[in-house]
Design a protein around this motif. Structure first.
Motif, PDB file in Angstrom:
ATOM      1  N   LEU A 161      34.647 -27.885 -14.525  1.00 31.80           N
ATOM      2  CA  LEU A 161      35.465 -26.892 -13.835  1.00 31.80           C
ATOM      3  C   LEU A 161      36.206 -25.992 -14.817  1.00 31.80           C
ATOM      4  O   LEU A 161      36.425 -24.811 -14.548  1.00 31.80           O
ATOM      5  N   LEU A 162      36.603 -26.560 -15.961  1.00 32.35           N
ATOM      6  CA  LEU A 162      37.360 -25.811 -16.961  1.00 32.35           C
ATOM      7  C   LEU A 162      36.423 -25.155 -17.968  1.00 32.35           C
ATOM      8  O   LEU A 162      36.683 -25.138 -19.170  1.00 32.35           O
ATOM      9  N   SER A 163      35.324 -24.640 -17.464  1.00 27.92           N
ATOM     10  CA  SER A 163      34.337 -23.953 -18.308  1.00 27.92           C
ATOM     11  C   SER A 163      33.902 -22.637 -17.662  1.00 27.92           C
ATOM     12  O   SER A 163      32.813 -22.137 -17.946  1.00 27.92           O
ATOM     13  N   GLY A 164      34.731 -22.081 -16.799  1.00 27.76           N
ATOM     14  CA  GLY A 164      34.364 -20.864 -16.095  1.00 27.76           C
ATOM     15  C   GLY A 164      34.164 -19.682 -17.029  1.00 27.76           C
ATOM     16  O   GLY A 164      34.850 -19.556 -18.052  1.00 27.76           O
ATOM     17  N   SER A 165      33.219 -18.838 -16.693  1.00 30.36           N
ATOM     18  CA  SER A 165      32.921 -17.682 -17.542  1.00 30.36           C
ATOM     19  C   SER A 165      34.102 -16.727 -17.594  1.00 30.36           C
ATOM     20  O   SER A 165      34.824 -16.550 -16.613  1.00 30.36           O
ATOM     21  N   TYR A 166      34.314 -16.134 -18.752  1.00 29.33           N
ATOM     22  CA  TYR A 166      35.404 -15.195 -19.017  1.00 29.33           C
ATOM     23  C   TYR A 166      36.786 -15.827 -18.840  1.00 29.33           C
ATOM     24  O   TYR A 166      37.783 -15.138 -18.652  1.00 29.33           O
ATOM     25  N   GLY A 167      36.845 -17.174 -18.888  1.00 31.93           N
ATOM     26  CA  GLY A 167      38.129 -17.860 -18.877  1.00 31.93           C
ATOM     27  C   GLY A 167      38.793 -17.988 -17.532  1.00 31.93           C
ATOM     28  O   GLY A 167      40.004 -18.232 -17.459  1.00 31.93           O
ATOM     29  N   VAL A 168      38.026 -17.843 -16.433  1.00 26.42           N
ATOM     30  CA  VAL A 168      38.590 -17.929 -15.079  1.00 26.42           C
ATOM     31  C   VAL A 168      37.755 -18.914 -14.263  1.00 26.42           C
ATOM     32  O   VAL A 168      36.528 -18.968 -14.397  1.00 26.42           O
ATOM     33  N   ASP A 187      33.398 -19.749   2.104  1.00 26.12           N
ATOM     34  CA  ASP A 187      32.106 -19.271   1.601  1.00 26.12           C
ATOM     35  C   ASP A 187      32.290 -18.266   0.464  1.00 26.12           C
ATOM     36  O   ASP A 187      31.549 -18.294  -0.528  1.00 26.12           O
ATOM     37  N   HIS A 188      33.282 -17.392   0.586  1.00 29.79           N
ATOM     38  CA  HIS A 188      33.503 -16.396  -0.464  1.00 29.79           C
ATOM     39  C   HIS A 188      34.128 -17.020  -1.717  1.00 29.79           C
ATOM     40  O   HIS A 188      33.866 -16.561  -2.834  1.00 29.79           O
ATOM     41  N   ILE A 189      34.921 -18.084  -1.535  1.00 30.44           N
ATOM     42  CA  ILE A 189      35.447 -18.787  -2.709  1.00 30.44           C
ATOM     43  C   ILE A 189      34.327 -19.527  -3.430  1.00 30.44           C
ATOM     44  O   ILE A 189      34.271 -19.545  -4.670  1.00 30.44           O
ATOM     45  N   VAL A 190      33.405 -20.117  -2.673  1.00 30.92           N
ATOM     46  CA  VAL A 190      32.235 -20.754  -3.294  1.00 30.92           C
ATOM     47  C   VAL A 190      31.411 -19.703  -4.044  1.00 30.92           C
ATOM     48  O   VAL A 190      30.930 -19.944  -5.166  1.00 30.92           O
ATOM     49  N   GLU A 191      31.243 -18.550  -3.445  1.00 32.09           N
ATOM     50  CA  GLU A 191      30.543 -17.437  -4.100  1.00 32.09           C
ATOM     51  C   GLU A 191      31.241 -17.061  -5.401  1.00 32.09           C
ATOM     52  O   GLU A 191      30.593 -16.825  -6.439  1.00 32.09           O
ATOM     53  N   PHE A 192      32.570 -17.008  -5.367  1.00 35.09           N
ATOM     54  CA  PHE A 192      33.349 -16.707  -6.563  1.00 35.09           C
ATOM     55  C   PHE A 192      33.141 -17.791  -7.628  1.00 35.09           C
ATOM     56  O   PHE A 192      32.934 -17.483  -8.810  1.00 35.09           O
ATOM     57  N   ALA A 193      33.181 -19.061  -7.216  1.00 34.75           N
ATOM     58  CA  ALA A 193      32.962 -20.162  -8.164  1.00 34.75           C
ATOM     59  C   ALA A 193      31.570 -20.077  -8.780  1.00 34.75           C
ATOM     60  O   ALA A 193      31.395 -20.301  -9.989  1.00 34.75           O
ATOM     61  N   ASN A 194      30.582 -19.743  -7.973  1.00 37.79           N
ATOM     62  CA  ASN A 194      29.220 -19.581  -8.504  1.00 37.79           C
ATOM     63  C   ASN A 194      29.160 -18.452  -9.525  1.00 37.79           C
ATOM     64  O   ASN A 194      28.488 -18.564 -10.558  1.00 37.79           O
ATOM     65  N   SER A 195      29.877 -17.362  -9.261  1.00 38.14           N
ATOM     66  CA  SER A 195      29.863 -16.230 -10.201  1.00 38.14           C
ATOM     67  C   SER A 195      30.506 -16.595 -11.524  1.00 38.14           C
ATOM     68  O   SER A 195      30.234 -15.978 -12.551  1.00 38.14           O
ATOM     69  N   ARG A 196      31.359 -17.610 -11.528  1.00 39.54           N
ATOM     70  CA  ARG A 196      32.008 -18.076 -12.749  1.00 39.54           C
ATOM     71  C   ARG A 196      31.223 -19.218 -13.397  1.00 39.54           C
ATOM     72  O   ARG A 196      31.636 -19.751 -14.425  1.00 39.54           O
ATOM     73  N   GLY A 197      30.138 -19.646 -12.769  1.00 39.91           N
ATOM     74  CA  GLY A 197      29.307 -20.699 -13.347  1.00 39.91           C
ATOM     75  C   GLY A 197      29.804 -22.101 -13.077  1.00 39.91           C
ATOM     76  O   GLY A 197      29.356 -23.053 -13.732  1.00 39.91           O
ATOM     77  N   VAL A 198      30.725 -22.264 -12.106  1.00 40.77           N
ATOM     78  CA  VAL A 198      31.278 -23.594 -11.831  1.00 40.77           C
ATOM     79  C   VAL A 198      31.042 -24.000 -10.371  1.00 40.77           C
ATOM     80  O   VAL A 198      31.716 -24.893  -9.855  1.00 40.77           O
ATOM     81  N   PHE A 252      32.555 -27.207  -8.390  1.00 44.15           N
ATOM     82  CA  PHE A 252      33.563 -26.911  -7.371  1.00 44.15           C
ATOM     83  C   PHE A 252      33.233 -27.626  -6.072  1.00 44.15           C
ATOM     84  O   PHE A 252      34.112 -28.245  -5.451  1.00 44.15           O
ATOM     85  N   ILE A 253      31.984 -27.565  -5.628  1.00 35.31           N
ATOM     86  CA  ILE A 253      31.574 -28.241  -4.393  1.00 35.31           C
ATOM     87  C   ILE A 253      31.807 -29.742  -4.515  1.00 35.31           C
ATOM     88  O   ILE A 253      32.310 -30.392  -3.587  1.00 35.31           O
ATOM     89  N   GLN A 254      31.453 -30.319  -5.657  1.00 35.66           N
ATOM     90  CA  GLN A 254      31.675 -31.744  -5.874  1.00 35.66           C
ATOM     91  C   GLN A 254      33.171 -32.069  -5.836  1.00 35.66           C
ATOM     92  O   GLN A 254      33.591 -33.069  -5.244  1.00 35.66           O
ATOM     93  N   ALA A 255      33.975 -31.192  -6.443  1.00 36.62           N
ATOM     94  CA  ALA A 255      35.421 -31.410  -6.466  1.00 36.62           C
ATOM     95  C   ALA A 255      36.016 -31.329  -5.062  1.00 36.62           C
ATOM     96  O   ALA A 255      36.934 -32.087  -4.721  1.00 36.62           O
ATOM     97  N   VAL A 256      35.512 -30.423  -4.236  1.00 39.69           N
ATOM     98  CA  VAL A 256      35.999 -30.305  -2.859  1.00 39.69           C
ATOM     99  C   VAL A 256      35.720 -31.592  -2.090  1.00 39.69           C
ATOM    100  O   VAL A 256      36.586 -32.107  -1.364  1.00 39.69           O
TER     101      VAL A 256
END
Length: 455
Positions: free
Chosen positions: A142-149, A353-364, A368-372
């Motif tokens: 989770l703490l490996s998101g692209s561009y630091g987010v 759904d849009h938060i999952v989309e955001f997490a996917n765009s960050r590579g996590v 994220f789904i597992q954490a939920v």
């Protein structure tokens, strides 16, 4: 190390009109003021000045609460490595098993020193605390998101629940383009709320904070945690900012840039004067509002979001340092650094759904789904403990001591609740009585609830 002229700007910048600052920003970056709309800057300024403490504009703070082993605590030895910014949102989550639960999600920054070292993070908002616990492998992902987010699901900790959660302002959705320059970029004017001065003031006011002694073995000091909570419960310092997006397809997760001065903005923090900031610069050698602690902070804009002077919207998050070098600029006789960071686009909305989309765009996304799934199991376990006769506060403390993993919850929610209840009611006994790793975690809950020794 900050120069004396850089320090002096901390008091001077507070008297500079925002319009002049925004013009200066555009000149410093582009050599022209043509891209800065006076109306747009006035809209942003009016919204912020009218209510700088507006709850929908208040950022949250994230920090590591526990490391996976005592030796890893030494990797986090400065305030700049300890805290990042972001936003806390609420959404109706859906697990992979189809169960729906309302949860909180942190959207924002993290420090690379936490990655694969931390197995628990806390988030502070309005002085309240939220948490996510797991093993260092899942949190490392989770703490490996692209561009630091990144995006991390969290739950209120230790029985603290909002009776009325005030959601942040909505993300920009209209895509109104204000200016297209010869550089082929789209430029927006906005503001960044920062708790950097308050974090330095609160943590720097403790001996542990000044010496970088943040942890007691694996666990963050309660004093430091309390100071971060206190820092989140106040008025942020507002930094004027100019963003540049290379194309209008930001919803695909393609970042732009956001530039801001690493000094105080024109809106002061009530109760904090320039002598405090001079002290902060002297002790820590870093600028108030400067990178990297500000990473993850929301960037709010007005006209680019609505096309009208109506209300601010979330235009993105301050990401990690980009390829644009820091610029040393002079303004009204003072010299300080203009910082440019990646501007990470926000989710399209705060729907799950849009938060999952955001997490996917960050590579996590997968993490994220597992954490939920694990977070929802933790909430269900807390509810089961209440059914066992424990108060919500004690149930929350107990669940907060566990590492939420698949191997923990595969024992069954009701079985775990009975096992924890039995341990909490057991006579005094040492941890050495337990050999099984899960039983050792449950003993941690016993130590917290019975003796106040919490991890």
């Amino acid at each position: 190390m900050a120069t004396q002229t850089e320090r002096s700007v901390l008091s001077e910048i507070g008297e500079i009109p925002w319009g002049e600052l925004l013009d200066w920003l555009s000149i410093a970056i582009l050599g022209t003021t043509a891209v800065v709309s006076t109306t747009e800057g006035t809209c942003t300024l009016n919204d912020v000045e009218s209510n700088p403490e507006s709850l929908p504009l208040i950022p949250s703070l994230i920090y590591p609460a526990r490391v996976s082993s005592k030796g890893r605590a030494s990797n986090i030895n400065s305030i700049d490595q300890l805290v990042r910014h972001g936003l806390l949102v609420k959404t109706q989550a859906r697990t992979t098993g189809g169960l729906e639960k309302e949860i909180f999600v942190f959207l924002g920054g993290f420090s690379p020193t936490w990655t694969y070292n931390v197995n628990k993070v806390n988030v502070s908002q309005y002085g309240a605390s939220f948490t996510f616990n797991s093993d260092s492998n899942l949190l490392g992902r989770l703490l490996s998101g692209s561009y630091g987010v990144t995006a991390i699901p969290v739950r209120p900790r230790n029985g603290v629940f909002f009776t009325e959660f005030v959601p942040p302002v909505s993300p920009c959705t209209s895509g109104v383009v204000q200016d297209i320059t010869e550089f082929g970029a789209f430029f927006d004017v906005g503001a960044i709320p920062s708790f950097v001065p308050r974090v330095y003031a609160y943590i720097g006011g403790t001996s542990r904070g000044r010496e970088g002694l943040f942890f007691n073995k694996e666990v963050l000091s309660g004093t430091i945690s309390n100071q971060i909570n206190a820092a989140s419960d106040g008025t942020p310092t507002w930094l004027p900012a100019l963003s540049a997006t290379e194309n209008p397809l930001s919803f695909l997760g393609i970042p732009g840039y956001v530039s801001y001065p690493n000094a105080l903005a024109s809106l002061r923090v009530p109760g904090l004067d320039s002598s405090l900031f001079t002290y902060i610069r002297k002790v820590f050698g870093l600028g108030v509002g400067e990178y990297p602690m500000i990473q993850g902070a929301p960037f709010f804009a007005n006209l680019p979001c609505t096309g009208q002077c109506q209300q601010l919207g979330l235009a993105g998050f301050v990401g990690e340092s980009g390829v644009i070098p820091d610029l040393e600029e002079s303004y009204q006789g003072s010299t300080f650094v203009l910082k440019s960071s990646y501007l990470v686009p926000p989710p399209r909305s705060y729907s799950f759904d849009h938060i999952v989309e955001f997490a996917n765009s960050r590579g996590v996304g997968q993490a994220f789904i597992q954490a939920v799934d694990l977070l929802v199991d933790a909430v269900r376990l807390e509810e089961a403990l209440v059914r066992e006769g424990w108060s919500e506060e004690i149930a929350s403390y107990a669940v907060d001591q566990l590492e939420w993993t698949a191997s923990l919850f595969e024992r069954g929610i009701e079985n775990l609740a009975r096992q924890i209840s039995g341990e909490l009611r057991a006579p005094d006994h040492p941890e050495t009585q337990h050999v099984d790793p899960v039983e050792q975690q449950i003993h941690r809950a016993y130590m917290c609830v019975r003796f106040g020794v919490c991890a």
